[in-house]
Design an enzyme around this catalytic site. Structure first.
Site, PDB file in Angstrom:
ATOM      1  N   LYS A 150     -60.913   6.943 -13.915  1.00 18.30           N
ATOM      2  CA  LYS A 150     -62.143   7.071 -13.128  1.00 18.30           C
ATOM      3  C   LYS A 150     -61.824   7.396 -11.667  1.00 18.30           C
ATOM      4  CE  LYS A 150     -64.358   4.182 -16.493  1.00 18.30           C
ATOM      5  NZ  LYS A 150     -65.026   2.936 -16.903  1.00 18.30           N
ATOM      6  N   GLN A 153     -65.816  -2.860 -14.654  1.00 26.32           N
ATOM      7  CA  GLN A 153     -65.093  -2.506 -15.880  1.00 26.32           C
ATOM      8  C   GLN A 153     -65.179  -3.654 -16.896  1.00 26.32           C
ATOM      9  OE1 GLN A 153     -63.597   0.557 -16.451  1.00 26.32           O
ATOM     10  NE2 GLN A 153     -63.292  -0.176 -18.533  1.00 26.32           N
ATOM     11  N   ASP A 196     -73.356   2.970 -15.067  1.00 26.49           N
ATOM     12  CA  ASP A 196     -73.056   2.800 -16.493  1.00 26.49           C
ATOM     13  C   ASP A 196     -74.338   2.697 -17.330  1.00 26.49           C
ATOM     14  OD1 ASP A 196     -70.319   2.926 -17.036  1.00 26.49           O
ATOM     15  OD2 ASP A 196     -69.953   0.856 -16.404  1.00 26.49           O
TER      16      ASP A 196
HETATM   17  C1  BQF Z   1     -58.899  10.837 -23.939  1.00 30.71           C
HETATM   18  C2  BQF Z   1     -63.510   2.457 -23.216  1.00 30.71           C
HETATM   19  C3  BQF Z   1     -63.538   1.052 -25.154  1.00 30.71           C
HETATM   20  C4  BQF Z   1     -63.892  -0.053 -24.371  1.00 30.71           C
HETATM   21  C5  BQF Z   1     -64.063   0.092 -23.016  1.00 30.71           C
HETATM   22  C6  BQF Z   1     -59.893  10.016 -21.795  1.00 30.71           C
HETATM   23  C7  BQF Z   1     -60.671   7.742 -21.573  1.00 30.71           C
HETATM   24  C8  BQF Z   1     -60.240   7.481 -22.862  1.00 30.71           C
HETATM   25  C9  BQF Z   1     -59.665   8.482 -23.623  1.00 30.71           C
HETATM   26  C10 BQF Z   1     -61.315   6.696 -20.756  1.00 30.71           C
HETATM   27  C11 BQF Z   1     -63.294   3.743 -22.556  1.00 30.71           C
HETATM   28  C12 BQF Z   1     -62.910   4.965 -23.323  1.00 30.71           C
HETATM   29  C13 BQF Z   1     -63.411   3.806 -21.163  1.00 30.71           C
HETATM   30  C14 BQF Z   1     -59.474   9.745 -23.100  1.00 30.71           C
HETATM   31  C15 BQF Z   1     -63.120   5.049 -20.389  1.00 30.71           C
HETATM   32  C16 BQF Z   1     -63.049   6.217 -22.504  1.00 30.71           C
HETATM   33  O1  BQF Z   1     -58.240  11.742 -23.398  1.00 30.71           O
HETATM   34  O2  BQF Z   1     -59.145  10.834 -25.142  1.00 30.71           O
HETATM   35  C17 BQF Z   1     -60.494   9.017 -21.049  1.00 30.71           C
HETATM   36  O3  BQF Z   1     -60.857   6.436 -19.661  1.00 30.71           O
HETATM   37  N1  BQF Z   1     -62.459   6.035 -21.190  1.00 30.71           N
HETATM   38  C18 BQF Z   1     -63.807   2.626 -20.449  1.00 30.71           C
HETATM   39  O4  BQF Z   1     -63.943   2.639 -19.230  1.00 30.71           O
HETATM   40  O5  BQF Z   1     -64.022   1.486 -21.107  1.00 30.71           O
HETATM   41  C19 BQF Z   1     -63.868   1.343 -22.445  1.00 30.71           C
HETATM   42  C20 BQF Z   1     -63.343   2.299 -24.592  1.00 30.71           C
END
Ligand code: BQF
Length: 283
Positions: A52, A96, A119
């Site tokens: 992020k 987060q 969000d």
């Molecule tokens: C990629 C998330 C579960 C629980 C809380 C790029 C992200 C992930 C994968 C990423 C996720 C999942 C995020 C890829 C943010 C997605 O290249 O496939 C980016 O940073 N995510 C989150 O903030 O909280 C989560 C999944």
């Protein structure tokens, strides 16, 4: 063999549009700021927060990171949120998840100013999604909608099946598909004859959090398959909720993991933050 929907490329395109818009706003004296709050040292959360922050840099936002120790009390975290609510330089606030067990997530989310809740987790924003009149679109479902658009399919009248009913993905995803006139079914762990349901889907969204749960034989020939799963295997590799090898043989279009929905989630967060800056400015 299905078309592979490149989420990384689509997210780069979205971020480039945002970068240009941010540049223009800056010329009008408007800067965009996103606050990212992380509590504790969960390694996955740290990766997400870094993603992020990197995106903020790419699009030209100011990012404010609050890395708090795992022992932070609920009251201390609430005070940080309240401070950010009042901070003129902060347009978007993101806490987060998951939070450490001694902190109640609902209490924290409820404390975020709804017009900074990028969000879209605050009940006010959740309610707005239900009635179809919303400022912030939940990031992951919004990213899924962009990828469906990218696949060239029109949602209207299509059989849309979502596997998973979380507040973060499944439920809001159903609303977004419904708003585009999809016929929506939500399946979950108690659903009977799951394969019968999924095989009926023109658009299948997998958001269960179980690695390789959806196999090729559960998919209709030519369906658009969107894999929301981000599962970390023993060997540290990322893997989706869909068994890619068998699924891509039947799907008309399919998202990979990594590089599918994940990068789109981040891009949509940036989009919501621009929206927040525009919303905040008029008050
Ligand atoms: C990629 C998330 C579960 C629980 C809380 C790029 C992200 C992930 C994968 C990423 C996720 C999942 C995020 C890829 C943010 C997605 O290249 O496939 C980016 O940073 N995510 C989150 O903030 O909280 C989560 C999944």
């Amino acid at each position: 063999m299905g078309q592979i929907i490149d989420g990384k490329a689509v997210s780069a395109k979205v971020k480039e549009e945002i970068r240009l818009e941010t540049e223009k706003l800056k010329e009008q004296g408007i800067e965009i700021g996103l606050a990212v709050v992380i509590v504790g040292d969960d390694p996955a959360s740290q990766v997400y927060v870094r993603n992020k922050e990197k995106a903020c840099e790419t699009v030209g936002f100011n990012s404010f990171k609050y890395a708090l120790p795992a022992e932070t009390t609920e009251e201390e975290l609430l005070n940080v949120v309240k401070e950010l609510n009042e901070d003129k330089n902060v347009n978007g606030i993101l806490v987060q998840l998951p939070l450490p067990k001694h902190i109640d997530e609902k209490t924290i989310i409820n404390a975020i100013a709804p017009n900074k809740d990028v969000d879209a987790f605050h009940p006010v924003n959740v309610g707005k999604i239900m009635v179809g009149n919303y400022d912030f679109v939940p990031c992951t479902p919004a990213g899924v909608m962009e990828l469906i658009k990218e696949s060239g399919i029109d949602v209207s009248g299509k059989e849309c099946v979502i596997v998973g009913r979380s507040n973060i993905v499944g439920k809001p995803q159903a609303m977004l598909l419904l708003h585009q006139n999809g016929t929506v079914t939500i399946c979950h762990s108690k659903t009977k004859n799951l394969a019968e349901k999924t095989k009926n889907a023109d658009i299948l969204v997998a958001a269960v959090g179980i690695p390789n749960f959806i196999k090729g034989d559960m998919i209709k020939e030519g369906a658009v398959v969107i894999d929301v799963g981000i599962n970390r295997l023993e060997n540290k590799k990322l893997c989706g909720d869909v068994e890619f090898e068998s699924a891509e043989k039947v799907a008309g279009a399919i998202t990979p993991v990594p590089g599918g929905v994940g990068p789109m989630t981040i891009a949509m967060l940036m989009k919501n933050t621009v929206k927040a800056a525009i919303l905040n400015k008029s008050k």
